[in-house]
Design a protein around this motif. Structure first.
Motif, short mmCIF file in Angstrom:
data_model
loop_
_atom_site.label_atom_id
_atom_site.label_comp_id
_atom_site.label_asym_id
_atom_site.label_seq_id
_atom_site.Cartn_x
_atom_site.Cartn_y
_atom_site.Cartn_z
N THR A 179 0.81 -1.22 0.00
CA THR A 179 0.00 0.00 0.00
C THR A 179 0.84 1.27 0.00
O THR A 179 0.29 2.35 0.12
CB THR A 179 -0.92 0.02 1.23
N THR A 180 2.14 1.15 -0.12
CA THR A 180 3.00 2.33 -0.06
C THR A 180 4.04 2.28 -1.16
O THR A 180 4.41 1.19 -1.63
CB THR A 180 3.67 2.43 1.33
N ARG A 193 9.42 3.24 2.02
CA ARG A 193 9.43 3.48 3.45
C ARG A 193 10.85 3.69 3.94
O ARG A 193 11.80 3.15 3.40
CB ARG A 193 8.73 2.38 4.23
N TYR A 198 1.93 12.16 -2.08
CA TYR A 198 1.26 10.87 -2.14
C TYR A 198 1.72 10.14 -3.40
O TYR A 198 2.03 10.77 -4.40
CB TYR A 198 -0.26 11.03 -2.19
#
Length: 150
Positions: A34-35, A38, A100
């Protein structure tokens, strides 16, 4: 693109955009869902989702790299590195990183509501994935009897 090329790209962007070296490890992690990437606080390493590069190309990956490098450099300096911190927002705007990332098709799961219950007294609706026992559970708002609508 492999991990070696990614490492070189991160180091280059860090010098060009931030004027500071990136002295840790940058890798692709195919388990990210979902990303786009990180920043790992303990090791200071960066991980990136390879599906974003495959779907959207180099521009999207560059924006994600800048975003994660903002976390990296601010954390090392002892400044506000979290999304809500003003230091982070200011640095992200200055270097032109993405706030985003794009959604990779088929990566984010949508919640599947299979059961909908309604209170007979206050008409409150409850959406659930799992079936509940209406003889045992009551409405959380008015303690009325629940019945299944679909």
């Amino acid at each position: 693109m492999d991990n070696e090329m990614l490492q070189l790209m991160v180091e280059k962007i860090s010098i060009e955009s931030f004027g500071l070296p990136f002295a840790h490890e940058a890798t692709f992690n195919p388990r990210l869902r979902t990303t786009g990437g990180r920043y790992l606080l303990r090791s200071h390493n960066l991980e990136f989702n390879p599906k974003h590069y495959d779907e959207y190309g180099l521009d999207e990956l560059t924006g994600i790299i800048k975003h994660e490098l903002c976390h990296y450099h601010l954390h090392i300096k002892g400044k506000g590195y979290k999304h809500r911190d003003q230091d982070f927002k200011t640095l992200l705007n200055r270097v032109g990183g993405s706030r985003y990332c794009q959604v990779v098709p088929g990566q984010r799961r949508t919640e599947k509501v299979k059961h909908i219950y309604q209170c007979s007294d206050c008409q409150a609706s409850y959406r659930r994935k799992r079936r509940i026992d209406t003889k045992r559970f009551v409405c959380g708002k008015c303690r009325g009897k629940l019945f299944k609508t679909s």
